[in-house]
Design a protein around this motif. Structure first.
Motif, PDB file in Angstrom:
ATOM      1  N   VAL A 157     -12.472   0.086 -71.777  1.00 17.72           N
ATOM      2  CA  VAL A 157     -13.929  -0.105 -72.122  1.00 17.72           C
ATOM      3  C   VAL A 157     -14.702   0.717 -71.178  1.00 17.72           C
ATOM      4  CG1 VAL A 157     -15.748  -2.007 -71.893  1.00 17.72           C
ATOM      5  CG2 VAL A 157     -13.284  -2.827 -72.406  1.00 17.72           C
ATOM      6  N   ILE A 158     -15.622   1.403 -71.994  1.00 13.21           N
ATOM      7  CA  ILE A 158     -16.589   2.400 -71.413  1.00 13.21           C
ATOM      8  C   ILE A 158     -17.988   2.065 -71.612  1.00 13.21           C
ATOM      9  CG2 ILE A 158     -17.168   4.821 -71.415  1.00 13.21           C
ATOM     10  CD1 ILE A 158     -14.305   5.511 -72.562  1.00 13.21           C
ATOM     11  N   ASN A 159     -18.656   1.957 -70.483  1.00  8.93           N
ATOM     12  CA  ASN A 159     -20.101   1.498 -70.585  1.00  8.93           C
ATOM     13  C   ASN A 159     -20.874   3.095 -70.749  1.00  8.93           C
ATOM     14  OD1 ASN A 159     -22.644   0.941 -69.938  1.00  8.93           O
ATOM     15  ND2 ASN A 159     -22.365  -0.376 -68.431  1.00  8.93           N
ATOM     16  N   GLN A 160     -21.240   3.210 -71.699  1.00  9.79           N
ATOM     17  CA  GLN A 160     -21.780   4.364 -72.236  1.00  9.79           C
ATOM     18  C   GLN A 160     -23.543   4.716 -71.522  1.00  9.79           C
ATOM     19  OE1 GLN A 160     -21.298   5.190 -76.400  1.00  9.79           O
ATOM     20  NE2 GLN A 160     -20.135   6.705 -75.751  1.00  9.79           N
ATOM     21  N   ARG A 161     -23.807   3.524 -71.002  1.00  6.99           N
ATOM     22  CA  ARG A 161     -24.938   3.478 -70.235  1.00  6.99           C
ATOM     23  C   ARG A 161     -24.959   4.113 -69.027  1.00  6.99           C
ATOM     24  NH1 ARG A 161     -27.259  -2.269 -72.182  1.00  6.99           N
ATOM     25  NH2 ARG A 161     -27.572  -1.648 -74.633  1.00  6.99           N
TER      26      ARG A 161
ATOM     27  N   VAL B 137     -12.192   1.424 -76.661  1.00  5.47           N
ATOM     28  CA  VAL B 137     -11.391   2.597 -77.106  1.00  5.47           C
ATOM     29  C   VAL B 137      -9.977   1.893 -77.106  1.00  5.47           C
ATOM     30  CG1 VAL B 137     -10.510   4.813 -76.897  1.00  5.47           C
ATOM     31  CG2 VAL B 137     -12.708   4.279 -76.213  1.00  5.47           C
ATOM     32  N   ILE B 138      -9.213   2.013 -78.094  1.00  2.00           N
ATOM     33  CA  ILE B 138      -7.931   1.590 -78.304  1.00  2.00           C
ATOM     34  C   ILE B 138      -6.920   2.708 -78.177  1.00  2.00           C
ATOM     35  CG2 ILE B 138      -6.065   0.338 -79.581  1.00  2.00           C
ATOM     36  CD1 ILE B 138      -8.615  -1.433 -80.674  1.00  2.00           C
ATOM     37  N   VAL B 139      -6.091   2.983 -77.545  1.00  2.00           N
ATOM     38  CA  VAL B 139      -4.995   3.958 -77.493  1.00  2.00           C
ATOM     39  C   VAL B 139      -3.851   3.273 -77.798  1.00  2.00           C
ATOM     40  CG1 VAL B 139      -3.835   5.750 -76.130  1.00  2.00           C
ATOM     41  CG2 VAL B 139      -6.270   5.302 -75.857  1.00  2.00           C
TER      42      VAL B 139
ATOM     43  N   VAL C  57     -22.185   3.283 -80.617  1.00  2.00           N
ATOM     44  CA  VAL C  57     -21.127   3.968 -79.612  1.00  2.00           C
ATOM     45  C   VAL C  57     -21.133   5.490 -80.123  1.00  2.00           C
ATOM     46  CG1 VAL C  57     -18.855   4.123 -79.126  1.00  2.00           C
ATOM     47  CG2 VAL C  57     -19.670   1.981 -79.271  1.00  2.00           C
ATOM     48  N   SER C  58     -21.151   6.420 -79.043  1.00  2.00           N
ATOM     49  CA  SER C  58     -21.096   7.831 -79.701  1.00  2.00           C
ATOM     50  C   SER C  58     -19.762   8.459 -79.083  1.00  2.00           C
ATOM     51  CB  SER C  58     -22.526   8.581 -78.803  1.00  2.00           C
ATOM     52  OG  SER C  58     -22.405   9.925 -78.970  1.00  2.00           O
TER      53      SER C  58
ATOM     54  N   VAL D 192      -8.586   4.737 -81.300  1.00  2.00           N
ATOM     55  CA  VAL D 192      -9.584   4.131 -82.015  1.00  2.00           C
ATOM     56  C   VAL D 192     -10.819   3.768 -81.220  1.00  2.00           C
ATOM     57  CG1 VAL D 192     -10.118   2.074 -83.671  1.00  2.00           C
ATOM     58  CG2 VAL D 192      -7.712   2.787 -83.434  1.00  2.00           C
ATOM     59  N   VAL D 193     -11.977   4.358 -81.703  1.00  2.00           N
ATOM     60  CA  VAL D 193     -13.187   4.033 -81.130  1.00  2.00           C
ATOM     61  C   VAL D 193     -13.919   2.953 -82.011  1.00  2.00           C
ATOM     62  CG1 VAL D 193     -15.197   5.123 -80.337  1.00  2.00           C
ATOM     63  CG2 VAL D 193     -13.401   6.529 -80.141  1.00  2.00           C
ATOM     64  N   ARG D 194     -14.419   2.006 -81.142  1.00  2.00           N
ATOM     65  CA  ARG D 194     -15.104   0.961 -81.683  1.00  2.00           C
ATOM     66  C   ARG D 194     -16.264   0.417 -81.178  1.00  2.00           C
ATOM     67  NH1 ARG D 194     -10.285  -3.307 -83.521  1.00  2.00           N
ATOM     68  NH2 ARG D 194     -12.224  -4.399 -84.270  1.00  2.00           N
TER      69      ARG D 194
END
Length: 64
Positions: free
Chosen positions: A13-17, A1-3, A53-54, A43-45
């Motif tokens: 950086v997010i670990n969605q696991r 994610v860029i803010v 990515v959800s 921005v979600v990438r």
């Protein structure tokens, strides 16, 4: 994610696991200042991931 905020650009950086820390549902990106009348951006990438990515919501909350 860029803010992109009044303070500049930050990458998170997010670990969605992993289970999100807030009620098992939410992940805070942090606290940012956005100036009225100025452009801000989130921005979600999925660069560098091995899958999808959800993101179902981004919520902006005022801070006193």
């Amino acid at each position: 994610v860029i803010v992109r905020s009044a303070e500049g650009e930050m990458t998170i950086v997010i670990n969605q696991r992993q289970r999100p820390p807030i009620d098992g549902l939410w992940q805070s990106l942090g606290t940012f200042r956005f100036d009225a009348g100025s452009a801000g951006e989130v921005v979600v990438r999925n660069d560098g991931t091995g899958g999808y990515v959800s993101a179902d919501a981004i919520q902006f909350l005022p801070v006193d």
